[in-house]
Write a protein that holds these residues in place. Structure first.
Motif, mmCIF file in Angstrom:
data_model
loop_
_atom_site.group_PDB
_atom_site.id
_atom_site.type_symbol
_atom_site.label_atom_id
_atom_site.label_comp_id
_atom_site.label_asym_id
_atom_site.label_seq_id
_atom_site.Cartn_x
_atom_site.Cartn_y
_atom_site.Cartn_z
ATOM 1 N N GLU A 121 0.799 -1.279 -0.127
ATOM 2 C CA GLU A 121 0.158 -0.075 -0.051
ATOM 3 C C GLU A 121 0.967 1.124 -0.023
ATOM 4 O OE1 GLU A 121 -3.391 -0.063 -0.151
ATOM 5 O OE2 GLU A 121 -2.994 -2.231 -0.406
ATOM 6 N N ALA A 122 2.309 1.252 -0.377
ATOM 7 C CA ALA A 122 3.364 2.173 -0.094
ATOM 8 C C ALA A 122 2.793 3.292 -1.301
ATOM 9 C CB ALA A 122 4.598 1.723 -0.291
ATOM 10 N N GLY A 123 2.040 2.967 -2.251
ATOM 11 C CA GLY A 123 1.702 3.977 -3.531
ATOM 12 C C GLY A 123 2.803 3.996 -4.330
ATOM 13 N N LEU A 124 3.748 2.871 -4.710
ATOM 14 C CA LEU A 124 4.886 2.787 -5.502
ATOM 15 C C LEU A 124 4.505 1.722 -6.599
ATOM 16 C CD1 LEU A 124 7.796 2.701 -3.158
ATOM 17 C CD2 LEU A 124 6.822 4.676 -4.148
ATOM 18 N N LYS A 125 4.693 2.367 -7.823
ATOM 19 C CA LYS A 125 4.612 1.157 -8.832
ATOM 20 C C LYS A 125 5.432 1.526 -10.062
ATOM 21 C CE LYS A 125 0.808 -1.133 -11.377
ATOM 22 N NZ LYS A 125 -0.470 -1.571 -11.561
ATOM 23 N N PHE A 126 5.941 0.556 -10.742
ATOM 24 C CA PHE A 126 6.754 0.807 -12.141
ATOM 25 C C PHE A 126 5.700 0.552 -13.229
ATOM 26 C CE2 PHE A 126 9.988 -0.622 -9.379
ATOM 27 C CZ PHE A 126 11.042 0.118 -9.939
ATOM 28 N N PHE A 127 5.705 1.651 -14.193
ATOM 29 C CA PHE A 127 4.864 1.776 -15.211
ATOM 30 C C PHE A 127 5.659 1.541 -16.706
ATOM 31 C CE2 PHE A 127 2.397 3.534 -11.822
ATOM 32 C CZ PHE A 127 1.088 2.894 -11.958
ATOM 33 N N HIS A 128 4.910 0.973 -17.661
ATOM 34 C CA HIS A 128 5.773 1.140 -19.120
ATOM 35 C C HIS A 128 5.438 2.683 -19.534
ATOM 36 C CE1 HIS A 128 6.573 -3.101 -19.976
ATOM 37 N NE2 HIS A 128 5.480 -3.478 -19.158
ATOM 38 N N THR A 129 6.363 3.270 -20.257
ATOM 39 C CA THR A 129 5.899 4.449 -20.628
ATOM 40 C C THR A 129 4.804 4.740 -21.510
ATOM 41 O OG1 THR A 129 7.792 4.436 -22.298
ATOM 42 C CG2 THR A 129 8.464 5.395 -20.095
ATOM 43 N N GLU A 130 4.684 3.585 -22.201
ATOM 44 C CA GLU A 130 3.116 3.667 -23.186
ATOM 45 C C GLU A 130 2.101 3.394 -22.453
ATOM 46 O OE1 GLU A 130 5.536 1.063 -23.563
ATOM 47 O OE2 GLU A 130 6.930 2.401 -24.476
ATOM 48 N N SER A 131 1.998 3.132 -21.482
ATOM 49 C CA SER A 131 0.681 2.966 -20.383
ATOM 50 C C SER A 131 0.899 3.617 -19.094
ATOM 51 C CB SER A 131 0.296 1.564 -20.118
ATOM 52 O OG SER A 131 1.329 0.899 -19.704
ATOM 53 N N LEU A 132 0.915 5.041 -18.904
ATOM 54 C CA LEU A 132 1.071 5.924 -17.688
ATOM 55 C C LEU A 132 -0.147 6.190 -17.061
ATOM 56 C CD1 LEU A 132 4.160 8.145 -18.733
ATOM 57 C CD2 LEU A 132 4.220 6.206 -17.233
ATOM 58 N N PRO A 133 -0.343 6.153 -16.126
ATOM 59 C CA PRO A 133 -1.460 6.628 -15.239
ATOM 60 C C PRO A 133 -1.635 8.040 -15.351
ATOM 61 C CG PRO A 133 0.151 6.250 -13.457
ATOM 62 C CD PRO A 133 0.746 5.887 -14.823
ATOM 63 N N VAL A 134 -2.747 8.822 -14.630
ATOM 64 C CA VAL A 134 -2.847 10.351 -14.688
ATOM 65 C C VAL A 134 -1.579 10.777 -14.081
ATOM 66 C CG1 VAL A 134 -4.187 11.840 -14.031
ATOM 67 C CG2 VAL A 134 -5.174 10.108 -14.885
ATOM 68 N N LEU A 135 -0.971 11.727 -14.520
ATOM 69 C CA LEU A 135 0.473 12.221 -14.012
ATOM 70 C C LEU A 135 0.016 13.620 -13.650
ATOM 71 C CD1 LEU A 135 2.660 10.977 -16.614
ATOM 72 C CD2 LEU A 135 2.517 9.898 -14.576
ATOM 73 N N ASN A 136 0.825 14.124 -12.464
ATOM 74 C CA ASN A 136 0.799 15.415 -12.053
ATOM 75 C C ASN A 136 1.332 16.564 -13.100
ATOM 76 O OD1 ASN A 136 3.427 15.417 -11.676
ATOM 77 N ND2 ASN A 136 3.371 16.043 -9.501
#
Length: 150
Positions: A121-136
């Motif tokens: 639940e630390a809020g850390l995750k690795f993402f592929h640059t092609e499928s990024l979540p909503v970013l600030n």
């Protein structure tokens, strides 16, 4: 009777500050970028933070990676230095911050410790640059600028 601070602000000149920050583009061995989910919002961001007095920008990057993820790295490379009007933050007081951001790249080797933090639940995750979540906003801008150079 003392007037509230918000009433006093109208009589005080607004100030502009230059704020130096370090941001870390940390990738795993698969080229996925590490993001942190903001606790109060749904957006994600790269690890970043403000330089403290007496600290080098490299020390800031190492400290921020440690504070925000619990991980360390032996090797960081300065990817670029970012500044400009799009890195301005206006506060409700009328004060402005103009950010100068040093973006560093590093590699995080995914061992059992890393896996346990990413899958918690630390809020850390690795993402592929092609499928990024909503970013600030700042993360969007930094990643876009860095991708233009690749």
């Amino acid at each position: 009777m003392n007037p509230p601070a918000r009433d006093l602000a109208q009589y005080i000149a607004n100030r502009a500050f230059i704020v130096v920050k370090a941001a870390i583009w940390a990738e795993n061995e698969h080229g996925e970028v590490l993001l942190i989910q903001h606790a109060d919002h749904s957006h994600w961001r790269i690890p970043a933070g403000q330089m403290r007095p007496g600290e080098s920008i490299e020390e800031t990057a190492h400290r921020e990676l440690w504070e925000e993820t619990g991980w360390t790295t032996d090797h960081m490379v300065l990817e670029g230095l970012h500044s400009g009007p799009e890195l301005r933050q206006l506060h409700t007081s009328g004060d402005e911050d103009y950010y100068v951001i040093a973006l560093f790249r590093t590699r995080i080797i995914q061992d059992d410790l890393v896996e346990s933090r990413v899958n918690s639940e630390a809020g850390l995750k690795f993402f592929h640059t092609e499928s990024l979540p909503v970013l600030n906003e700042f993360t969007q801008m930094l990643l876009a600028r860095s991708n233009r150079k690749d």
